[in-house]
Structure formats: structure tokens, C-alpha cells
Design a protein around this motif. Sequence first.
Motif, PDB file in Angstrom:
ATOM      1  N   GLU A 134      44.160  43.760  40.094  1.00 29.62           N
ATOM      2  CA  GLU A 134      44.402  42.562  39.297  1.00 29.62           C
ATOM      3  C   GLU A 134      45.889  42.421  38.988  1.00 29.62           C
ATOM      4  OE1 GLU A 134      41.648  41.567  36.073  1.00 29.62           O
ATOM      5  OE2 GLU A 134      40.409  43.212  36.836  1.00 29.62           O
ATOM      6  N   LEU A 135      46.365  41.182  39.075  1.00 28.30           N
ATOM      7  CA  LEU A 135      47.781  40.895  38.948  1.00 28.30           C
ATOM      8  C   LEU A 135      47.950  39.614  38.142  1.00 28.30           C
ATOM      9  CD1 LEU A 135      50.743  41.412  39.942  1.00 28.30           C
ATOM     10  CD2 LEU A 135      50.153  40.055  41.948  1.00 28.30           C
ATOM     11  N   VAL A 136      48.796  39.653  37.109  1.00 20.00           N
ATOM     12  CA  VAL A 136      49.082  38.454  36.324  1.00 20.00           C
ATOM     13  C   VAL A 136      50.585  38.310  36.126  1.00 20.00           C
ATOM     14  CG1 VAL A 136      46.867  38.371  35.104  1.00 20.00           C
ATOM     15  CG2 VAL A 136      48.762  39.647  34.126  1.00 20.00           C
ATOM     16  N   GLY A 159      45.319  34.375  44.612  1.00 19.54           N
ATOM     17  CA  GLY A 159      45.080  33.995  43.232  1.00 19.54           C
ATOM     18  C   GLY A 159      45.399  32.539  42.990  1.00 19.54           C
ATOM     19  N   LYS A 170      47.411  34.226  38.229  1.00 20.65           N
ATOM     20  CA  LYS A 170      46.359  35.215  37.994  1.00 20.65           C
ATOM     21  C   LYS A 170      45.652  35.433  39.319  1.00 20.65           C
ATOM     22  CE  LYS A 170      42.535  36.521  35.124  1.00 20.65           C
ATOM     23  NZ  LYS A 170      41.668  36.224  33.994  1.00 20.65           N
ATOM     24  N   GLY A 171      45.690  36.679  39.769  1.00 16.75           N
ATOM     25  CA  GLY A 171      45.087  36.955  41.059  1.00 16.75           C
ATOM     26  C   GLY A 171      44.865  38.424  41.281  1.00 16.75           C
ATOM     27  N   LYS A 172      44.969  38.790  42.554  1.00 19.71           N
ATOM     28  CA  LYS A 172      44.615  40.149  42.931  1.00 19.71           C
ATOM     29  C   LYS A 172      45.365  40.562  44.200  1.00 19.71           C
ATOM     30  CE  LYS A 172      40.495  42.906  43.259  1.00 19.71           C
ATOM     31  NZ  LYS A 172      39.090  42.961  42.968  1.00 19.71           N
ATOM     32  N   ASP A 215      47.345  46.017  37.746  1.00 19.18           N
ATOM     33  CA  ASP A 215      46.380  47.097  37.555  1.00 19.18           C
ATOM     34  C   ASP A 215      46.089  47.709  38.928  1.00 19.18           C
ATOM     35  OD1 ASP A 215      44.066  48.685  37.255  1.00 19.18           O
ATOM     36  OD2 ASP A 215      43.384  47.466  35.560  1.00 19.18           O
ATOM     37  N   SER A 256      42.261  48.143  40.098  1.00 19.49           N
ATOM     38  CA  SER A 256      41.471  46.984  40.517  1.00 19.49           C
ATOM     39  C   SER A 256      42.258  46.006  41.391  1.00 19.49           C
ATOM     40  CB  SER A 256      40.971  46.228  39.280  1.00 19.49           C
ATOM     41  OG  SER A 256      42.070  45.673  38.570  1.00 19.49           O
ATOM     42  N   ARG A 277      48.049  51.129  35.302  1.00 21.80           N
ATOM     43  CA  ARG A 277      48.622  49.826  34.967  1.00 21.80           C
ATOM     44  C   ARG A 277      50.142  49.908  34.923  1.00 21.80           C
ATOM     45  NH1 ARG A 277      45.403  46.313  30.946  1.00 21.80           N
ATOM     46  NH2 ARG A 277      47.266  46.660  29.734  1.00 21.80           N
TER      47      ARG A 277
END
Length: 188
Positions: free
Chosen positions: A59-61, A119, A96-98, A54, A57, A23
Motif C-alpha cells: 500500500e502506497l499513499v 492506484g 492512493k494505490g499499491k 507499507d 502489503s 512501513r
Amino acid sequence: MKPLLLLLFLLLWTQAQVLAQARYATKTGHIWFFSDAPLEDIEAHNHKVVSILDMSSGELVFSVPMNEFQFRKKLMQTHFNENYVESDKYPKASFKGKVVNIKEVNLQQNAAYKVRVQGVLNIHGRNKDIDTVGVLEVKDGRLLGKSTFSVTPQEFDIRIPRLVRNNIARRIDIYVDITYEPLKGNSL
């Protein structure tokens, strides 16, 4: 038997180190927008963007305080916050996405990687699906993220008065420039 246990311990320790560095985060990300308009260009910068990525995974915010956008002219900033994005009512924008191809990024090798980000962007209480490309550069233990995409005020139900409608570009370019550091524990 001891060499086998030592090898197993080293493998587990290495895996734990990789997961601990999975992360990355920032509290000082930079996002700005530019509107090429006939009467006057509009540009604003925000250096208080919070983001977490992250790497395991993808994951992105992002969390973007709307009243932190700084304009060249104070009056533009006032109009932006009070009349357009209504930052008292909608204080933050978020994403919020990826990163969908995160597995292509090698944290062990300094290099720039083309990434695809998908996202939902939320501004002014409205959501919009985003699908864009960017660059994620691994550089000496840090991650440098850059991307550009365009939006329209109408997509987020931001009303522009007729009197000034021609002074604002139909599409507004958004630029993202983030330097991530490894997140250790709960330091964010």
C-alpha cells in the motif's frame, strides 16, 4: 527444551523486527512537473510531499500540498494556484494505490528493483487511474523511489484559457523522487 524455546524466541523476535520496519515514510518527498511548451517551458518543484509505503502489503499513499509547488517565476506560481489548480478550493493532490509486485523487493539486500504502481491520483477534485512503473532502491536501510508518468489538464477538469492554451504542453510529465525512512511508532 531450552534451545528450542530460545530458537522460537529468536524467530518471533526477528519476525517482530521485520514487521516493525514494514512501513516507510517521508515528509520531504520531491515531486515536480515539466511542460515543454512552444513559448516557454514550465517547471515547478515541491519538496513537502508526504508519503507512506507499507512494505508488507505494498500500500502506497501520497499527499501533495498544491500551493508548495515552486516556480521560477512568481507570476507562474500565482496563475497556477489561483487560475488552474485553484489551490484554495483544492489544497491537496493525493495518490492512493499499491506497489503490485512489492514481494520482489528484498529489504535485506541493497539493490534497485523495478516496480509497478497502480492506484488513483486525485487532483482538482477529480480522480484518474494510474498504472506506471518505477524503481524502488534499497540502500542502507532506506528506500529510494523514482517514477515518471504523464497527465493532461483536461483529465482533472483544469481549464486552460484559449489565450494561453498553446503555451502549455498537452501532456505534462510528473516526476517522483522520494527517500523513505523506516517509520517508527507514530513518528509521522
